[in-house]
Design a protein around this motif. Structure first.
Motif, mmCIF file in Angstrom:
data_model
loop_
_atom_site.group_PDB
_atom_site.id
_atom_site.type_symbol
_atom_site.label_atom_id
_atom_site.label_comp_id
_atom_site.label_asym_id
_atom_site.label_seq_id
_atom_site.Cartn_x
_atom_site.Cartn_y
_atom_site.Cartn_z
ATOM 1 N N HIS A 4 -14.957 22.441 -38.906
ATOM 2 C CA HIS A 4 -15.977 22.639 -37.876
ATOM 3 C C HIS A 4 -16.296 21.283 -37.267
ATOM 4 O O HIS A 4 -17.060 20.505 -37.822
ATOM 5 N N ASN A 45 -17.626 19.066 -34.003
ATOM 6 C CA ASN A 45 -18.325 18.974 -32.724
ATOM 7 C C ASN A 45 -17.881 17.676 -32.053
ATOM 8 O O ASN A 45 -17.610 16.687 -32.746
ATOM 9 N N THR A 93 -25.221 23.319 -39.106
ATOM 10 C CA THR A 93 -23.848 23.474 -38.613
ATOM 11 C C THR A 93 -22.983 24.365 -39.514
ATOM 12 O O THR A 93 -22.400 25.341 -39.057
ATOM 13 N N HIS A 134 -22.521 28.622 -40.071
ATOM 14 C CA HIS A 134 -21.561 29.542 -39.471
ATOM 15 C C HIS A 134 -20.442 29.878 -40.451
ATOM 16 O O HIS A 134 -20.116 31.046 -40.665
HETATM 17 C C1 ISE Z 1 -25.301 24.559 -33.248
HETATM 18 O O1 ISE Z 1 -26.588 25.086 -33.515
HETATM 19 C C2 ISE Z 1 -24.294 25.644 -33.345
HETATM 20 O O2 ISE Z 1 -24.572 26.787 -33.662
HETATM 21 C C3 ISE Z 1 -22.897 25.201 -33.143
HETATM 22 O O3 ISE Z 1 -22.017 26.305 -33.283
HETATM 23 C C4 ISE Z 1 -22.570 24.128 -34.153
HETATM 24 O O4 ISE Z 1 -21.255 23.667 -33.927
HETATM 25 C C5 ISE Z 1 -23.541 22.974 -33.999
HETATM 26 O O5 ISE Z 1 -23.224 21.960 -34.930
HETATM 27 C C6 ISE Z 1 -24.956 23.485 -34.245
HETATM 28 O O6 ISE Z 1 -25.872 22.423 -34.125
#
Ligand code: ISE
Length: 336
Positions: free
Chosen positions: A153, A155, A171, A174
């Motif tokens: 994951h 970002n 993060t 999910h």
């Molecule tokens: C954000 O809230 C998310 O839901 C994103 O999918 C995630 O990648 C991100 O790091 C979170 O802060």
């Protein structure tokens, strides 16, 4: 009957959900907005033709509102969800359900007292086409028993308030929910490891991080989160089974050939990478709410994810120890 929806949280994902509900989805219309920042809520009211409310309680209790969507800062999720339950309103709450497992327990207690489920949590990976393809193969045991899973994951960067704990507690939630849903079983242990720190990691935050989860049947899952990767919004998931390995499909972006090179675009954020999953998720929520039921991730799912994430933080604070994930007994309201 078209649902009249109030949104609590005039930020980026709040705007995304207002636009999708009012422009692309059927069965609901966002008609109201609340946010602590008066200027922002007035701006959203003007931009989208919404009625601004000056408190969450006033919006949620209003007879003009049938259901609510919570897109605020994580710290307000519990308060708004409890208000919605108190007023008997269906509520879609963006992840995480609450910032603590105790907060999730309070929400479950409120739903149990209300005698019905009203809460859906925004674990949108369950509505992604690629994740649903993986689940169909795993449910059918097409390649035998799952043994290992490798998740990634990344970002490009993070904005606003973010800290070391949020990598697991915001993060990674999910993947924590998605892997439990994909495998159809709960977790046994969590171990959070801090590898070599990235050169552009913020001074006050460790990045990347690796979370190793084990399930009750012994499947081991490693989740890498790298929130300042600097190159794109890149999500991977591979599950290794007895007779084969299955991987999350990459988004089907064009292969570009130019300047003696080939390239394929990588999404720059979650709103692009999971645009269709968010649409499916909110449409399914609208349909379920109009049918007076909750069909997506429940407060129990939010609780298990929160408990797993805070156990990961406990492991991190203890230097990467393997910690058992101790769940409360699953209430009858949340039995399958
Ligand atoms: C954000 O809230 C998310 O839901 C994103 O999918 C995630 O990648 C991100 O790091 C979170 O802060």
């Amino acid at each position: 009957m078209e649902l009249r929806i109030g949104v609590l949280g005039p930020g980026w994902i709040g705007r995304e959900h207002i636009e999708r509900i009012n422009n692309r989805l059927r069965g609901g219309k966002v008609t109201a907005i609340f946010g602590n920042d008066r200027e922002r809520r007035e701006k959203f009211a003007s931009l989208f033709g919404l009625k601004p409310f000056d408190s969450s309680e006033a919006l949620i209790s209003s007879p003009e509102i049938d259901a609510v969507v919570v897109t605020s800062l994580d710290t307000y999720h519990e308060e708004y969800v409890l208000q919605a339950i108190r007023h008997g309103k269906f509520v879609f709450c963006e992840k995480p359900l609450a910032t603590t497992s105790e907060g999730c327990e309070r929400i479950m207690e409120a739903e149990i007292a209300a005698g019905k489920k009203l809460v859906q949590v925004g674990f949108m990976r369950r509505c992604d086409k690629g994740y649903r393809q993986l689940k169909r193969m795993l449910d059918a045991r097409t390649f035998g028993e799952p043994l290992l899973a490798h998740c990634c994951h990344r970002n490009p960067d993070i904005s606003g308030v973010f800290n070391t704990a949020m990598v697991a507690e915001n993060t990674m939630t999910h993947e924590i929910d998605a892997m439990r849903w994909l495998l159809g079983e709960d977790y046994a242990t969590a171990q959070l490891i801090l590898p070599k720190k990235a050169s552009n990691a913020r001074d006050d935050m460790h990045d990347p991080q690796i979370l190793i989860l084990s399930t009750t049947s012994g499947v081991h899952i490693d989740i890498e989160a790298f929130v300042r990767s600097g190159y794109g919004y890149d999500i991977k998931c591979e599950i290794c089974c007895d007779r084969g390995a299955i991987s999350l499909p990459e988004p089907s972006n064009p292969l570009v050939r130019t300047n003696f090179a080939r390239s394929v675009e990588i999404a720059n954020d979650w709103s692009v990478r999971f645009h269709d999953a968010f649409d499916a998720e909110l449409q399914e929520w609208l349909d379920a709410t109009r049918a007076d039921e909750v069909v997506g991730p429940t407060a129990w799912d939010g609780y298990v994810t929160a408990k797993t994430a805070v156990t990961a933080s406990k492991s991190r604070e203890n230097g990467g120890t393997i910690e058992r994930i101790e769940l409360m007994e699953r209430p009858a309201l949340y039995m399958q």
